[in-house]
Design an enzyme around this catalytic site. Structure first.
Site, PDB file in Angstrom:
ATOM      1  N   ALA A 241      52.941  68.630 -92.038  1.00  0.00           N
ATOM      2  CA  ALA A 241      51.683  68.868 -92.756  1.00  0.00           C
ATOM      3  C   ALA A 241      51.966  68.912 -94.251  1.00  0.00           C
ATOM      4  CB  ALA A 241      51.072  70.182 -92.300  1.00  0.00           C
ATOM      5  N   CYS A 249      50.797  51.222 -97.863  1.00  0.00           N
ATOM      6  CA  CYS A 249      50.596  50.726 -96.492  1.00  0.00           C
ATOM      7  C   CYS A 249      49.569  51.525 -95.704  1.00  0.00           C
ATOM      8  CB  CYS A 249      51.922  50.702 -95.756  1.00  0.00           C
ATOM      9  SG  CYS A 249      53.129  49.674 -96.606  1.00  0.00           S
ATOM     10  N   LYS A 252      45.681  51.763 -97.005  1.00  0.00           N
ATOM     11  CA  LYS A 252      44.904  50.512 -97.041  1.00  0.00           C
ATOM     12  C   LYS A 252      44.899  49.826 -95.679  1.00  0.00           C
ATOM     13  CE  LYS A 252      48.346  47.182 -97.447  1.00  0.00           C
ATOM     14  NZ  LYS A 252      48.597  46.078 -96.551  1.00  0.00           N
TER      15      LYS A 252
END
Ligand code: UGA
Length: 422
Positions: A241, A249, A252
Site C-alpha cells: 500500500a 505503463c 495509461k
C-alpha cells in the site's frame, strides 16, 4: 539481444538518443545497464542509427516504440507504431537468410496486430506479436530471464510454423532454459499484455482500498497484506500500500484497455478498472490532505521536503509519477517544495529550472515543516532519523510508501505517519 549473441542495429528517430547510445551511454537509469551497453557496443554486435536503410539486411525487426495516452482522452496513441511500420515497409524484402519477421513488442489495443500483418503482407514478411513484460529498472534481467514468452502467430499454420521457427532461433537460450513459451493468435497475445498490467494495477488498488479501511479503523495494512499474502492463491507480491501506481505503463494501459473495450461494445466488462483508477488517485489526495490538515489547514508559508521524484526506485522515469504529482499540488497551494531524488534529481533540475531540487535528503529537509517520503529509494530507507531531525523545523514525516520502521523514527523524536497503518 546483442548480449544473447545477435548482431543488432537499434533505430530511433531521436538523433540525440542514437548519439548517446552509440557512445555507450544510456539515456535512462537502470542499475548495471551502462556496463552491458558499453560491452556490446565495443564488441561491434550492437550499433545504433537514425537511418532505416541500416536495417535492410536484418532478418528480424522488433518494434518497441511507445504507445502513450492520447491528449485529452483515454485511448492509446498509435502514431509511433504506425510510423515505425511505414518506415520499415520499404526495407522488408531485401535480406537473404530466410523469411523476414516483424516482431511487435509495443503495448497496443487488441486488433492492431491484425492490421499490421495486413500492411506488411505484400512484402512477404510475417508478423509475430510478442508482448513485453519487463519492469523498468530490471529490463535486462526480465529480458534474459522472463517468467514466460508469448508468441501471437499468424492464422495460417504454415506461416505460423515458419514464424515460430525464426523467433525460437532468436530466443534459443531462453527456450533451452525451459522458460514457458505460449503460442496464441494475435488478439490473445495483445490481450495477455493488457490483462497482466490490469491485474497488477488491480492488486495495488485492492491493497490501497484496504488501507482506507485500515485508516478508518486503526488497523495495519502492512500486517493485513502479509497475512493474506501467505495464501498462495493471493500471493505476497504487489500488495504494498502507498501513494499508488504511476509510470509510463500501468496508468495509461488500464485507460487504453477501457477505451478499447468501449469501442468493442464491452465496456461493462472493464468498468471495475475505472474504480481501480480512482482508488489510485485517492491515495495521492490522501497524502496532500493529511499534510495540509497537519499543517493547520494551509500550505501557505510552509516548507515541504519531498523525497523522491521517480515513479519508483531504481529508475529516473518521472512519467505519471505519483511523487511529482503530489509535489506539484502542494507547491500549487503555496508551499515551498524542495525535491530530492538520487537518479531523477539531475533530470528534474534540467527539465524544470524553477523547481527546487536538492542533492540529498538532508539538504532538502533543511527548515522543513513536514517531510514526505514518496519514492522508496534505498538511500531514503537508510536515512539517519537523528541527523534529519537536526535539519528540519518540525520533525514530522509522512511515509507514502510505508518504507520506514515507525518505532525507530518515533523513538528518534519524529511524528511518523504511514499509509494505512497506525
Ligand atoms: C509494469 C509491469 O510491472 C511490467 O510487468 C510491465 O512489463 C510494464 O509495466 C510495462 O507495461 O512495460 P513498471 O511500469 O516498470 O512495470 O513498474 P512496476 O514495478 O509495475 O510499478 C508500477 C507502479 O506501481 C510504481 O509506481 C510502483 O511504485 C507501484 N507499486 C508497485 C505499488 O504502489 N505497490 C506495489 O505493491 C507494487
Amino acid at each position: 539481444m546483442a548480449e544473447l549473441g545477435h548482431d543488432v542495429v537499434g533505430i530511433d528517430v531521436d538523433a540525440a538518443k542514437v548519439a548517446s547510445l552509440s557512445r555507450g551511454v544510456a539515456p535512462f537509469h537502470e542499475p548495471g545497464f551502462d556496463e552491458l551497453l558499453a560491452r556490446n557496443v565495443e564488441s561491434g554486435r550492437l550499433r545504433f542509427s537514425t537511418d532505416f536503410a541500416d536495417l535492410a539486411h536484418a532478418q528480424v525487426h522488433f518494434i518497441g516504440v511507445g504507445t502513450p495516452q492520447v491528449q485529452g482522452g483515454y485511448a492509446a496513441d498509435l502514431t509511433y507504431v504506425n510510423s515505425a511500420v511505414a518506415s520499415l515497409l520499404p526495407h522488408l524484402n531485401h535480406h537473404v537468410d530466410g523469411p523476414t519477421l516483424v516482431v511487435g513488442k509495443s503495448t497496443v489495443p487488441v486488433g492492431t496486430a491484425a492490421t499490421i500483418a495486413e500492411t506488411i503482407a505484400p512484402t512477404g514478411a510475417l508478423l509475430v506479436w510478442n508482448p513485453e513484460f519487463l519492469r523498468e529498472g530490471f529490463a535486462v534481467q526480465d529480458t534474459i530471464s522472463p517468467d514466460r514468452i508469448v508468441y501471437g502467430l499468424p492464422k495460417d499454420p504454415e506461416s505460423a510454423g515458419t514464424a515460430q521457427g525464426v523467433l525460437d532461433d532468436v530466443y534459443k537460450q531462453l527456450i533451452a532454459a525451459e522458460i514457458p513459451r505460449l503460442t496464441t493468435d494475435y488478439a490473445t497475445a495483445e490481450l495477455v499484455k493488457v490483462a497482466a498490467n490490469s491485474f497488477l494495477a488491480t492488486k495495488i488498488s485492492f491493497i490501497n482500498a484496504m488501507a482506507e479501511l485500515c485508516e478508518a479503523t486503526g488497523a495495519d495494512v502492512t500486517q493485513l497484506a502479509e497475512a493474506i499474502g501467505h495464501d498462495d492463491r493471493i500471493g505476497k507480491k504487489f500488495l504494498r500500500a502507498g501513494i499508488g501506481f504511476g509510470g509510463g505503463c500501468l496508468p495509461k494501459d488500464i485507460r487504453a484497455f477501457m477505451a478499447r473495450a468501449g469501442e468493442l461494445g464491452v465496456d461493462q466488462a472493464l468498468t471495475f478498472l475505472r474504480e481501480v483508477d480512482s482508488i489510485n488517485d485517492r491515495r495521492r489526495d490522501h497524502v496532500v490532505n493529511t499534510a495540509r490538515d497537519g499543517l493547520g489547514g494551509t500550505f501557505e508559508g510552509k516548507k515541504v521536503a519531498v523525497l523522491g521524484a521517480a515513479f519508483k526506485p531504481d529508475s529516473d522515469d518521472m512519467r505519471n509519477s505519483p511523487a511529482l504529482d503530489i509535489a506539484a499540488r502542494i507547491s500549487g497551494e503555496g508551499a515551498t517544495v524542495v525535491i530530492t531524488d538520487p537518479a531523477a534529481g539531475p533530470k528534474l533540475r534540467a527539465a524544470r529550472p524553477t523547481t527546487h531540487v536538492a542533492d540529498d535528503a538532508y539538504t532538502a529537509a533543511a527548515g522543513a515543516d513536514v517531510v514526505l517520503l514518496l519514492t522508496e529509494w534505498k538511500q531514503f530507507k537508510e536515512l539517519d532519523p537523528t541527523r534529519l531531525k537536526d535539519a528540519v523545523n518540525n520533525p514530522w514525516i509522512i511515509d507514502g510508501r510505508n518504507a520506514l520502521d515507525p518505532t525507530t523514527w518515533r523513538d528518534a523524536g519524529w511524528t511518523y505517519t504511514g499509509i494505512g497503518r497506525p
